[in-house]
Design an enzyme around this catalytic site. Structure first.
Site, PDB file in Angstrom:
ATOM      1  N   ALA A 135      34.162 -67.602 114.405  1.00 43.05           N
ATOM      2  CA  ALA A 135      33.675 -67.330 115.765  1.00 43.05           C
ATOM      3  C   ALA A 135      32.398 -68.106 116.081  1.00 43.05           C
ATOM      4  O   ALA A 135      32.075 -68.333 117.248  1.00 43.05           O
ATOM      5  CB  ALA A 135      33.428 -65.836 115.924  1.00 43.05           C
TER       6      ALA A 135
ATOM      7  N   LYS B 137      49.634 -51.691 125.695  1.00 43.11           N
ATOM      8  CA  LYS B 137      50.718 -52.343 126.456  1.00 43.11           C
ATOM      9  C   LYS B 137      51.049 -51.625 127.750  1.00 43.11           C
ATOM     10  O   LYS B 137      51.330 -52.241 128.770  1.00 43.11           O
ATOM     11  CB  LYS B 137      51.970 -52.487 125.594  1.00 43.11           C
ATOM     12  CG  LYS B 137      52.494 -51.180 124.998  1.00 43.11           C
ATOM     13  CD  LYS B 137      52.200 -51.086 123.529  1.00 43.11           C
ATOM     14  CE  LYS B 137      52.284 -49.651 123.048  1.00 43.11           C
ATOM     15  NZ  LYS B 137      52.363 -49.527 121.619  1.00 43.11           N
TER      16      LYS B 137
ATOM     17  N   VAL C 131      51.432 -56.570 122.330  1.00 47.79           N
ATOM     18  CA  VAL C 131      52.842 -56.941 122.140  1.00 47.79           C
ATOM     19  C   VAL C 131      53.083 -57.358 120.699  1.00 47.79           C
ATOM     20  O   VAL C 131      52.434 -58.276 120.182  1.00 47.79           O
ATOM     21  CB  VAL C 131      53.248 -58.103 123.083  1.00 47.79           C
ATOM     22  CG1 VAL C 131      54.714 -58.478 122.866  1.00 47.79           C
ATOM     23  CG2 VAL C 131      53.018 -57.719 124.534  1.00 47.79           C
TER      24      VAL C 131
ATOM     25  N   ASP D 284      58.539 -48.283 125.759  1.00 51.06           N
ATOM     26  CA  ASP D 284      57.539 -49.092 125.044  1.00 51.06           C
ATOM     27  C   ASP D 284      57.970 -50.569 125.028  1.00 51.06           C
ATOM     28  O   ASP D 284      57.169 -51.468 125.303  1.00 51.06           O
ATOM     29  CB  ASP D 284      57.398 -48.541 123.617  1.00 51.06           C
ATOM     30  CG  ASP D 284      56.460 -49.368 122.765  1.00 51.06           C
ATOM     31  OD1 ASP D 284      55.243 -49.274 122.961  1.00 51.06           O
ATOM     32  OD2 ASP D 284      56.955 -50.129 121.904  1.00 51.06           O
TER      33      ASP D 284
ATOM     34  N   LYS E 160      56.219 -54.059 126.839  1.00 51.67           N
ATOM     35  CA  LYS E 160      55.937 -55.325 126.159  1.00 51.67           C
ATOM     36  C   LYS E 160      56.713 -56.482 126.798  1.00 51.67           C
ATOM     37  O   LYS E 160      56.190 -57.586 126.970  1.00 51.67           O
ATOM     38  CB  LYS E 160      56.288 -55.194 124.678  1.00 51.67           C
ATOM     39  CG  LYS E 160      55.404 -54.176 123.948  1.00 51.67           C
ATOM     40  CD  LYS E 160      55.992 -53.792 122.603  1.00 51.67           C
ATOM     41  CE  LYS E 160      55.149 -52.750 121.874  1.00 51.67           C
ATOM     42  NZ  LYS E 160      55.847 -52.139 120.730  1.00 51.67           N
TER      43      LYS E 160
HETATM   44  N1  HSE Z   1      55.551 -47.487 118.845  1.00 51.65           N
HETATM   45  C1  HSE Z   1      55.407 -48.893 118.738  1.00 51.65           C
HETATM   46  C2  HSE Z   1      56.537 -49.421 117.868  1.00 51.65           C
HETATM   47  C3  HSE Z   1      54.072 -49.228 118.142  1.00 51.65           C
HETATM   48  O1  HSE Z   1      57.241 -48.637 117.220  1.00 51.65           O
HETATM   49  O2  HSE Z   1      56.762 -50.613 117.853  1.00 51.65           O
HETATM   50  C4  HSE Z   1      53.611 -50.614 118.422  1.00 51.65           C
HETATM   51  O3  HSE Z   1      53.520 -50.905 119.777  1.00 51.65           O
END
Ligand code: HSE
Length: 434
Positions: A33, A103, A130, A199, A203
């Protein structure tokens, strides 16, 4: 040079991992960094037994971190999209850069957050949102910036992939595997987000935006979960040379963008079909690079922390740069985002696996074939099993060539109306990914 001061909001799985990686690799991180990174405050509600935080100031109030004049970068790891949104907007308002693994927050409120960040000249980095430890945002946003991206497809929920893998390999029951994923810390607080594809849709929404240069439009993503999948279909798919994966697919077509998460048959010999357990993988097809594949741990304490800290290093390097010349949040310059529409699922094109339960009478197959051919649906392969002992019904399994979804919907209505067809037709989309 003085170290950059960061505040961690949330010391759960990812927060704890971030703290530990920052301590353990402090020297290497500073060499990369150009300055040290010091955790100047942590907001947390309970101790994390995996972290030795002695000496670091603690608060129970995340907003204290966002208002702390000492702090340059706020790391949001509390999850959810209510308090997290207020926290991030507050931090931006106070001129702080933000790193988040959230996300849901980015997919749902990202357009607003990035607009505010531009106004204030700060960075909001979200690699960890993601695919956990896979730097896929960076790969698409920067590494593939020469390309016109045609499509991407990903296994982007580790919990769902773990469940499908265990069902296929060990014949385990769905609830049993889900409980294990929860115990291992992979599942979301509300596991329906994992198994219903929400989920993954969060993403996918983010990936599609940076791939095609469109605003974030989570509300237009089509989402179908894995709860209805049966071992029978997993086994028939296998017999036909396919694996069933819970896939997020984003494809650019002349009419619009396909944005869909659903169980999908993939040819078993594709690399991505062999991504098992909690691992994630994203395949990206660009006009210059062709297909590239990004694979790794999609969740977990340190893989996700790896992405959070990677973002921190990027932010530290870019802090002194002119805000106009930084990498745009969504890869494309904000005034160049495209209005190309997201297509409804009925207008998306895919091949289909159909399982029809039929009475064992002559001519049923001919009727099925004629319903499909009348609608211009081409059959790629067909498999008929012996009548099942308990009900005498014959499972007929077909795989079609690519066709617009509305036509398959019409065909299914006609198939289910046949006298010799019993119950619902099972339909699973098929992608060749070539
Ligand atoms: N619940 C998510 C998964 C965690 O199982 O991929 C990571 O975003």
């Amino acid at each position: 040079m003085k170290p950059v001061k960061v505040g961690i909001c949330g010391l759960g799985t990812v927060g704890g991992g971030t703290f530990n990686v920052l301590q353990r690799n402090a020297e290497e991180i500073a060499r990369r960094a150009g300055r040290g990174i010091e955790v100047a405050q942590i907001a947390m509600r309970s101790q994390n037994p995996n972290c030795q935080i002695t000496g670091t100031p603690i608060t129970a109030d995340v907003f204290e971190v966002a208002s702390n004049p000492e702090i340059d970068i706020v790391i949001e790891l509390i999850g959810g999209y209510t308090i997290a949104r207020d926290l991030v907007l507050k931090a931006i308002e106070n001129g702080k850069h933000v790193v988040t693994a959230n996300k849901a927050l980015i997919a749902v409120h990202g357009n607003e957050i990035f607009a505010k960040a531009r106004e204030k000249g700060v960075i909001v980095a979200f690699e960890a949102a993601v695919a956990g430890g896979i730097p896929v945002i960076k790969a698409i946003r920067e590494g593939l910036s020469a390309n016109r991206i045609n499509w991407l497809a990903g296994i982007i929920n580790g919990t769902g992939n773990f469940i499908l893998t265990e069902m296929r390999e060990k014949g385990r029951a769905f609830p049993d595997v889900l409980a294990e994923a929860q115990a291992l810390g992979y599942a979301e607080a509300d596991p329906t987000f994992d198994v219903e594809g929400i989920d993954a849709a969060h993403k996918l929404t983010i990936l599609a935006s940076i791939a095609f240069g469109i605003p974030l439009q989570f509300d237009k993503a089509y989402t179908e979960g894995i709860t209805q999948l049966t071992t029978a279909d997993v086994n028939y798919a296998e017999a036909l040379g396919y694996r069933i994966k819970h896939l997020g697919v984003a494809r650019r077509t002349a009419e619009g963008i396909e944005l869909r998460v659903h169980p999908t048959l993939i040819p078993a010999d594709r690399l991505i079909a062999n991504v098992n357990g909690v691992m994630n993988a994203v395949m990206v097809n660009g006009d210059a690079a062709g297909s590239t594949l990004y694979y790794g741990a999609g969740a977990g304490m340190e893989p996700t922390a790896s992405s959070v800290v990677g973002d921190l290093v990027d932010v530290v390097r870019a802090m002194t740069s002119d805000p106009e010349n930084r990498v745009p949040h969504l890869a494309f310059q904000p005034d160049s985002l495209s209005a190309h529409p997201i297509l409804p699922i009925e207008a998306c094109e895919s091949a289909y696996y159909l399982r029809i339960q039929a009475k064992d009478h002559p001519g049923v197959l001919a009727q099925v074939a004629s319903i499909l051919s009348e609608r211009g649906i081409n059959i790629e392969s067909i498999m008929q099993k012996e009548a099942e002992e308990q009900d005498g019904l014959v499972p007929m399994i077909l795989v079609t060539h690519g066709v617009v979804e509305q036509r398959i919907n019409d065909a299914i209505v006609a198939l289910e109306a046949l006298q010799d067809v019993v119950g619902k037709v099972v339909r699973i989309r098929v992608e060749q990914l070539n």
